[in-house]
Design a protein around this motif. Structure first.
Motif, PDB file in Angstrom:
ATOM      1  N   ASP A   1     -21.587 -60.668  18.668  1.00 45.49           N
ATOM      2  CA  ASP A   1     -22.330 -61.072  17.476  1.00 45.49           C
ATOM      3  C   ASP A   1     -22.688 -59.840  16.635  1.00 45.49           C
ATOM      4  OD1 ASP A   1     -23.978 -62.878  15.829  1.00 45.49           O
ATOM      5  OD2 ASP A   1     -25.629 -61.664  16.648  1.00 45.49           O
ATOM      6  N   LEU A   2     -23.167 -58.782  17.312  1.00 47.57           N
ATOM      7  CA  LEU A   2     -23.551 -57.598  16.551  1.00 47.57           C
ATOM      8  C   LEU A   2     -22.351 -56.918  15.895  1.00 47.57           C
ATOM      9  CD1 LEU A   2     -26.406 -55.523  18.081  1.00 47.57           C
ATOM     10  CD2 LEU A   2     -26.179 -56.467  15.818  1.00 47.57           C
ATOM     11  N   LEU A   3     -21.247 -56.845  16.652  1.00 51.73           N
ATOM     12  CA  LEU A   3     -20.055 -56.223  16.067  1.00 51.73           C
ATOM     13  C   LEU A   3     -19.635 -56.995  14.811  1.00 51.73           C
ATOM     14  CD1 LEU A   3     -17.967 -55.381  19.280  1.00 51.73           C
ATOM     15  CD2 LEU A   3     -19.351 -53.841  17.884  1.00 51.73           C
ATOM     16  N   GLY A   4     -19.705 -58.312  14.907  1.00 54.71           N
ATOM     17  CA  GLY A   4     -19.350 -59.151  13.750  1.00 54.71           C
ATOM     18  C   GLY A   4     -20.270 -58.877  12.575  1.00 54.71           C
ATOM     19  N   ARG A   5     -21.563 -58.677  12.887  1.00 55.89           N
ATOM     20  CA  ARG A   5     -22.506 -58.464  11.778  1.00 55.89           C
ATOM     21  C   ARG A   5     -22.375 -57.072  11.167  1.00 55.89           C
ATOM     22  NH1 ARG A   5     -28.076 -59.665  12.545  1.00 55.89           N
ATOM     23  NH2 ARG A   5     -28.018 -59.422  14.793  1.00 55.89           N
ATOM     24  N   VAL A   6     -21.999 -56.086  11.993  1.00 56.27           N
ATOM     25  CA  VAL A   6     -21.752 -54.745  11.410  1.00 56.27           C
ATOM     26  C   VAL A   6     -20.521 -54.833  10.505  1.00 56.27           C
ATOM     27  CG1 VAL A   6     -21.144 -52.343  11.910  1.00 56.27           C
ATOM     28  CG2 VAL A   6     -22.798 -53.520  13.356  1.00 56.27           C
ATOM     29  N   ARG A   7     -19.507 -55.562  10.972  1.00 55.08           N
ATOM     30  CA  ARG A   7     -18.288 -55.717  10.169  1.00 55.08           C
ATOM     31  C   ARG A   7     -18.612 -56.388   8.826  1.00 55.08           C
ATOM     32  NH1 ARG A   7     -13.839 -58.320   8.473  1.00 55.08           N
ATOM     33  NH2 ARG A   7     -11.817 -57.594   9.214  1.00 55.08           N
ATOM     34  N   ALA A   8     -19.424 -57.451   8.906  1.00 60.10           N
ATOM     35  CA  ALA A   8     -19.777 -58.177   7.679  1.00 60.10           C
ATOM     36  C   ALA A   8     -20.532 -57.249   6.724  1.00 60.10           C
ATOM     37  CB  ALA A   8     -20.618 -59.396   8.026  1.00 60.10           C
TER      38      ALA A   8
ATOM     39  N   PHE B   1     -11.347 -47.890   8.370  1.00 63.26           N
ATOM     40  CA  PHE B   1     -11.186 -47.386   9.744  1.00 63.26           C
ATOM     41  C   PHE B   1     -12.243 -48.034  10.650  1.00 63.26           C
ATOM     42  CE2 PHE B   1     -10.572 -43.106  12.224  1.00 63.26           C
ATOM     43  CZ  PHE B   1      -9.771 -43.774  13.138  1.00 63.26           C
ATOM     44  N   GLY B   2     -13.467 -48.145  10.114  1.00 63.57           N
ATOM     45  CA  GLY B   2     -14.555 -48.762  10.880  1.00 63.57           C
ATOM     46  C   GLY B   2     -14.258 -50.229  11.154  1.00 63.57           C
ATOM     47  N   ILE B   3     -13.766 -50.930  10.130  1.00 67.38           N
ATOM     48  CA  ILE B   3     -13.468 -52.354  10.295  1.00 67.38           C
ATOM     49  C   ILE B   3     -12.367 -52.535  11.343  1.00 67.38           C
ATOM     50  CG2 ILE B   3     -12.449 -54.372   9.132  1.00 67.38           C
ATOM     51  CD1 ILE B   3     -13.997 -53.500   6.600  1.00 67.38           C
ATOM     52  N   SER B   4     -11.334 -51.701  11.281  1.00 64.15           N
ATOM     53  CA  SER B   4     -10.234 -51.899  12.236  1.00 64.15           C
ATOM     54  C   SER B   4     -10.688 -51.554  13.666  1.00 64.15           C
ATOM     55  CB  SER B   4      -8.972 -51.133  11.836  1.00 64.15           C
ATOM     56  OG  SER B   4      -9.182 -49.768  11.977  1.00 64.15           O
ATOM     57  N   GLU B   5     -11.590 -50.582  13.795  1.00 65.55           N
ATOM     58  CA  GLU B   5     -12.126 -50.255  15.131  1.00 65.55           C
ATOM     59  C   GLU B   5     -12.930 -51.448  15.674  1.00 65.55           C
ATOM     60  OE1 GLU B   5     -11.386 -47.330  16.585  1.00 65.55           O
ATOM     61  OE2 GLU B   5     -12.809 -47.224  18.244  1.00 65.55           O
TER      62      GLU B   5
ATOM     63  N   VAL C   1     -28.389 -50.885   9.340  1.00 65.53           N
ATOM     64  CA  VAL C   1     -28.871 -51.051  10.721  1.00 65.53           C
ATOM     65  C   VAL C   1     -30.199 -51.813  10.722  1.00 65.53           C
ATOM     66  CG1 VAL C   1     -29.574 -49.861  12.830  1.00 65.53           C
ATOM     67  CG2 VAL C   1     -27.616 -49.023  11.532  1.00 65.53           C
ATOM     68  N   HIS C   2     -31.102 -51.447   9.790  1.00 70.31           N
ATOM     69  CA  HIS C   2     -32.367 -52.192   9.722  1.00 70.31           C
ATOM     70  C   HIS C   2     -32.108 -53.658   9.403  1.00 70.31           C
ATOM     71  CE1 HIS C   2     -34.560 -48.173   8.838  1.00 70.31           C
ATOM     72  NE2 HIS C   2     -34.635 -48.488  10.116  1.00 70.31           N
ATOM     73  N   GLY C   3     -31.135 -53.894   8.539  1.00 71.63           N
ATOM     74  CA  GLY C   3     -30.812 -55.269   8.133  1.00 71.63           C
ATOM     75  C   GLY C   3     -30.332 -56.119   9.301  1.00 71.63           C
ATOM     76  N   LEU C   4     -29.818 -55.479  10.330  1.00 72.20           N
ATOM     77  CA  LEU C   4     -29.364 -56.242  11.496  1.00 72.20           C
ATOM     78  C   LEU C   4     -30.563 -56.810  12.254  1.00 72.20           C
ATOM     79  CD1 LEU C   4     -26.603 -53.778  12.749  1.00 72.20           C
ATOM     80  CD2 LEU C   4     -26.221 -55.944  11.571  1.00 72.20           C
ATOM     81  N   GLY C   5     -31.720 -56.146  12.041  1.00 72.39           N
ATOM     82  CA  GLY C   5     -32.973 -56.664  12.603  1.00 72.39           C
ATOM     83  C   GLY C   5     -32.953 -56.799  14.115  1.00 72.39           C
ATOM     84  N   ASP C   6     -32.315 -55.888  14.784  1.00 71.83           N
ATOM     85  CA  ASP C   6     -32.226 -56.002  16.240  1.00 71.83           C
ATOM     86  C   ASP C   6     -32.977 -54.835  16.881  1.00 71.83           C
ATOM     87  OD1 ASP C   6     -29.978 -57.576  18.243  1.00 71.83           O
ATOM     88  OD2 ASP C   6     -31.146 -55.886  19.032  1.00 71.83           O
TER      89      ASP C   6
END
Ligand code: NAD
Length: 494
Positions: free
Chosen positions: A48-55, A86-90, A174-179
């Protein structure tokens, strides 16, 4: 705005704000609490977090591109490719592979320890600190974070204060992820020193070797393992058998990308004397083809990060004859793509990593001379060799040591997630990218499960001669197939 207009200095328009030093321990503690509560372990949380960083990378692309332009004058193409794409593909690679990476990995069990099963069980380390540099400020903060999250860790990330606009957007993401498992510390030496004083489970540092030593000393206090992604002088060897057209273009591209501020940029060229002039001519042509007659006006050429680095680099222009470029404009922190010839082997430009758009080209007396020169210096982060003869490229790979290497190319070896990225010796320790990153942020716990169906008395006292004889034989048979061979040999004896 075109690049010929004066650039605004890096500002706090994005809201860069240092973290109060006395708040840092609390941020690490919050990450620790989240980890201890088991929040980060489930694969569902990680995915879930990886998906949200990607978004966030997709949704905030425009902001990130603008921040990178403010910090480094990064051309959009380079900024998107290296920092965002590069970040998205990783992330995509991690999401697709995570279930298989996280599974226990079965290993063979020697016959002596049968019946039993042995495996490596990846487990998260705990709280990890990621300290990032300014040159690819988004990529080098978020990629280690992605690998650490994939491995199930809580993360405290410290972007570089020297790329403040990018740092502010990263913090906001990162703050926006709220985790609570993901925390950000902003700031420079004081804040990083305080962060390094905290007890964490791994420190992942990218930057120069001088600070690498500071990081390692701080880590020693708590016996914290470290990954050090450092730099150094990455050489290019061009032999008389090279395809000079291709070599020239690939060297020029790899060197002047991000105005030379790339850890794996070609630092200097060692070219066979017989093709020295031809290579320099072709590199001159490549510079013009890529950036035009006046690279200052090119929208595809970046700027030097700050005044201190600009003045450091300007001084290096005296290290030889300017064959290409040499133009400097302090107001814009512009330094032209510059190629120097007639450079002495002990010139200032050859003393330390250049980390800017100045490329010394030195003539060599053949491959042995080039290899001896490389081996007389620190082991580099990357090494490049150009030749159409496999015997030559194989010899260079075999006879030199470097973190990574690329044959007939530059930079590209770091974009394959199947290859580890990291240094050796003074260019760093540890690695990441793809599964290598997952493993860096995991402890591979050695687990051996024994069956209770059999409980041979071999290992238990009283120790008899017969037990000892059997034991000595058994220890010499670590592979069950050896036991089968032994039995077969015995049976086939008349
Ligand atoms: P930098 O100045 O941004 O420093 C890196 C980090 O260290 C920053 O977050 C900074 O706040 C922190 N820092 C600086 N001084 C400190 C101190 N005294 N104590 C504690 N923390 C401190 O970046 P840099 O070091 O100038 O980066 C350039 C170097 O990094 C080059 O040598 C380059 O080759 C190397 N590099 C390596 C890689 C890699 O992946 N191997 C990638 C990029 C850059």
């Amino acid at each position: 705005m075109t690049t010929t207009e004066p650039r605004p200095p890096a500002t706090d328009a994005f809201g860069f704000e240092a973290t109060p030093v006395d708040a840092i321990a609390g941020l690490v503690e919050a990450a620790r609490d989240a980890f201890d509560a088991g929040r980060t372990r489930p694969l569902a949380w990680r995915l879930d977090l990886l998906g949200r960083v990607r978004a966030a990378l997709v949704d905030r692309e425009a902001e990130l591109l603008e921040a990178l332009r403010q910090d480094l004058g990064k051309p959009t193409f380079e900024a998107w490719t290296a920092d965002i794409g590069f970040g998205i593909s990783e992330i995509d690679h991690a999401v697709a592979s995570l279930r298989s990476w996280a599974k226990p990995r079965r290993v063979r069990t020697p016959v002596t320890f049968q019946p039993g099963v042995s495996k490596l069980v990846p487990e998260p380390l705990g709280v990890v600190t990621v300290i990032a540099p300014w040159n690819y400020p988004v990529q080098l903060a978020l990629q280690p974070l992605v690998a650490a999250v994939a491995a199930g860790n809580a993360v405290v990330v410290k972007p570089s204060e020297l790329a403040p606009a990018s740092a502010a957007v990263i913090a906001d993401i990162v703050h926006g992820l709220g985790d609570p498992a993901l925390q950000v510390v902003q700031g420079g030496v004081a804040e990083t020193t305080e962060l390094l004083a905290q007890r964490v489970d791994h420190i992942f540092y990218t930057g120069n070797g001088r600070v690498g030593r500071v990081v390692m000393a701080a880590a020693a206090e708590h016996l914290t393992p470290v990954t050090l992604e450092l730099g150094g002088k990455s050489p290019v060897i061009v032999t008389a058998a090279a395809n000079l057209d291709v070599a020239a273009r690939r060297i020029v591209w790899g060197k002047f990308l991000n105005a030379g501020q790339t850890c794996i940029a070609p630092d200097y060229v060692l070219v066979d004397r017989s093709v020295h002039d031809l290579l320099v001519d072709r590199m001159r042509a490549a510079v013009t083809e890529f950036y035009g007659e006046d690279p200052k006006g090119s929208p595809d050429y970046a700027r030097i990060v700050n005044e201190a680095h600009f003045h450091r680099l300007e001084k290096l222009l005296d290290s030889g004859t300017v064959a290409v470029g040499g133009v400097a404009d302090a107001d814009e922190r512009y330094l032209a793509p510059t190629i120097l010839t007639d450079v002495e082997r002990d010139a200032p430009a050859m003393a330390e990593e250049i980390f800017g758009p100045v490329l010394p080209v030195l003539a060599t007396d053949g491959l042995d001379d080039a290899v001896a020169f490389v081996n007389a210096h620190d082991k580099p982060l990357a090494l490049y060799v150009f030749s159409e003869q496999d015997a030559e490229t194989d010899a260079v790979i075999e006879r030199t040591s470097s973190g990574g290497a690329c044959v007939n190319g530059t930079i590209f070896h770091v974009s394959n997630p199947e290859l580890p990225f990291g240094g050796v010796g003074p260019s760093g320790m540890g690695s990441y990218h793809g599964k290598w990153g997952f493993d860096t942020f995991s402890h591979l716990k050695a687990v051996h499960e024994r069956s209770t169906r059999l409980d041979p008395p071999m290992m238990y006292p009283p120790f008899t001669d017969q037990k000892e004889r059997l034991l000595r034989k058994g220890f010499l048979l670590p592979d069950p197939r050896d036991a089968v061979k032994l039995v077969r040999a015995k049976l086939s004896r008349p």
